[in-house]
Write an enzyme that holds these catalytic residues in place. Structure first.
Site, PDB file in Angstrom:
ATOM      1  N   LYS A 159      -2.538   9.273   6.258  1.00 11.64           N
ATOM      2  CA  LYS A 159      -3.297   8.442   7.174  1.00 11.64           C
ATOM      3  C   LYS A 159      -3.682   9.204   8.447  1.00 11.64           C
ATOM      4  CE  LYS A 159      -2.717   5.106   4.185  1.00 11.64           C
ATOM      5  NZ  LYS A 159      -1.676   5.585   3.270  1.00 11.64           N
TER       6      LYS A 159
ATOM      7  N   TYR B  88       3.810  -3.090   3.654  1.00 14.22           N
ATOM      8  CA  TYR B  88       2.652  -2.665   2.873  1.00 14.22           C
ATOM      9  C   TYR B  88       2.776  -3.187   1.439  1.00 14.22           C
ATOM     10  CZ  TYR B  88      -0.157   0.704   0.174  1.00 14.22           C
ATOM     11  OH  TYR B  88      -1.026   1.287  -0.695  1.00 14.22           O
TER      12      TYR B  88
ATOM     13  N   ARG C 106       8.386  23.274  -6.835  1.00 15.24           N
ATOM     14  CA  ARG C 106       8.898  21.903  -6.814  1.00 15.24           C
ATOM     15  C   ARG C 106      10.083  21.793  -5.861  1.00 15.24           C
ATOM     16  NH1 ARG C 106      12.743  19.800  -9.973  1.00 15.24           N
ATOM     17  NH2 ARG C 106      12.406  21.296 -11.659  1.00 15.24           N
TER      18      ARG C 106
ATOM     19  N   ASP D 117       9.344   2.733   8.725  1.00 13.67           N
ATOM     20  CA  ASP D 117       8.063   3.333   8.373  1.00 13.67           C
ATOM     21  C   ASP D 117       7.221   3.374   9.653  1.00 13.67           C
ATOM     22  OD1 ASP D 117       5.424   3.831   7.558  1.00 13.67           O
ATOM     23  OD2 ASP D 117       5.760   2.930   5.598  1.00 13.67           O
TER      24      ASP D 117
END
Length: 395
Positions: A205, A108, A55, A180
């Site tokens: 993406k 988005y 983590r 972004d």
């Protein structure tokens, strides 16, 4: 009686080798063993590099982070479990109750939801403004404004933000600018070179490019900010999967080739769609009829990227007919795959908005976003021509 070495569950280290693997090994281990407490202290205190608990970091994430760091021209980027995890690291890791953040009004859908619903619940005030209009963003600034969040090219309307103007405004007012860069990618645009303080990617993406990875990335130019983003990501468990990182690295090795092929086809598709009678409008940054064409040409330096949006005549009925007729194309709320995908914002990414809110953004029932893939261009153009004709007969 002391157990023999052979009876231990994990008795041996990895086999030694005079050679090394060409492909990065997958490292799924959750934990890493240290020799002594002193050695572990040295790792946590930064005197030596090592891994402790996945983590907090693992080799596969570091490989992907280093590759994207190099592409964006920064150091210390953090790979997260998704693009929205990267957005969350910025908004929740850097802001506190009483702060105010300005978001682009065409973000988005999930970013918009966070701005409208989640941040106010935490007493973080939000406003939305057109990122292509610096004066509109300036008018939204308050004394408590700490951050501006925009997309270089908006999802799904493909509007181009005035990054240079926003960067100057943010610097003059002592506000952080987060960009972004998912749609544009570092191949078309590098926000840090234009004054951004923070850059975000959805690696899911086009960077990974095969629709089999869920990852994000976030980096800050200021090392102190970068450390805050890293600490919050670790604390909140925004950790990336080693397997997804391993797959993403594989995808990123071919990114440049995929980008160029998909971009060339996207430009051809945009021009082709504009000739079809059933198409109401086409949005592609390199077309002269794009509302931000001049800014796009300067900012993206001729790179139009692989996204095309268009609006059919005929509304939802035509939209249903179009997806049924687009044989061989995936109707799916994603982008960046090796195959072309169709997205309908009104029924997917922006379904949470009211019809009036979608209309204000130009997202009608006939609006589609296309993520262009690697198909043979002539075949792809023929599919779209046939699907549009089936959706809007007699147009």
């Amino acid at each position: 009686m002391k157990n023999s070495r052979g009876s231990l569950v994990r008795p041996h280290p990895l086999p030694e080798s005079a050679s090394r693997p060409v492909v990065t090994p997958l490292s799924p281990s959750v934990v890493y063993a240290s020799d002594t407490p002193d050695a572990l202290d040295a790792q946590y205190e930064g005197r030596v590099h090592g891994y402790t608990y996945s983590r907090e970091g693992h080799p596969n994430a570091d490989v992907v982070a280093a590759r994207l760091d190099g592409m964006e021209g920064v150091a210390g980027g953090v790979v997260t479990g998704s693009g929205m995890a990267a957005v969350s690291a910025v908004l929740l890791g850097l802001l506190k109750a009483g702060d105010h953040v300005i978001g682009g009004n065409q973000l988005y859908g999930r970013s918009l939801r966070m701005m409208k619903e989640d941040l106010p619940r935490l007493d973080i005030a939000t406003s939305l403004a057109d990122p292509g209009d610096v004066k509109a963003v300036e008018a939204a600034i308050r004394p408590e404004t700490k951050l501006i969040l925009v997309e270089a090219v908006s999802n799904p309307t493909l509007r181009v933000a005035d990054i240079d103007g926003l960067a100057k405004l943010a610097k003059d007012r002592g506000i952080l600018l987060a960009v972004d860069n998912t749609f544009t990618t570092p191949r078309a645009f590098r926000p840090f070179e234009h004054g951004a303080d923070i850059v975000i990617h959805s690696i899911t993406k086009l960077l990974a490019g095969h629709s089999d990875v869920m990852l994000g990335w976030v980096a800050a130019k200021d090392p102190a900010l970068a450390q805050r983003l890293r600490v919050f990501s670790v604390t909140a468990g925004l950790t990336a999967s080693p397997f997804d990182c391993w797959l993403a690295e594989r995808g990123m090795l071919t990114f440049d080739l995929r980008f160029e092929r998909a971009q060339a086809t996207a430009a051809a598709l945009a021009d082709h769609l504009a000739t079809l009678p059933g198409v109401k409008r086409v949005i592609y940054p390199m077309r002269a009829d794009h509302p931000d064409h001049t800014r796009a040409a300067a900012l993206l330096q001729g790179q139009g990227c692989n996204m095309v949006s268009f609006e059919l005549k005929g509304g939802r009925e035509a939209a249903n007919a179009f997806t049924r007729a687009a044989e061989g194309l995936s109707f799916a709320p994603t982008l960046g795959d090796v195959g072309t995908t169709l997205s309908h914002p009104a029924s997917s990414s922006h379904r949470a908005l009211t019809p009036e809110e979608r209309a204000a953004l130009g997202l009608s029932e006939g609006f589609f976003r296309v993520s262009v893939g690697l198909e043979e261009p002539k075949a792809l153009l023929a599919i779209f021509a046939e699907a549009v004709a089936a959706a809007v007969p007699g147009a």
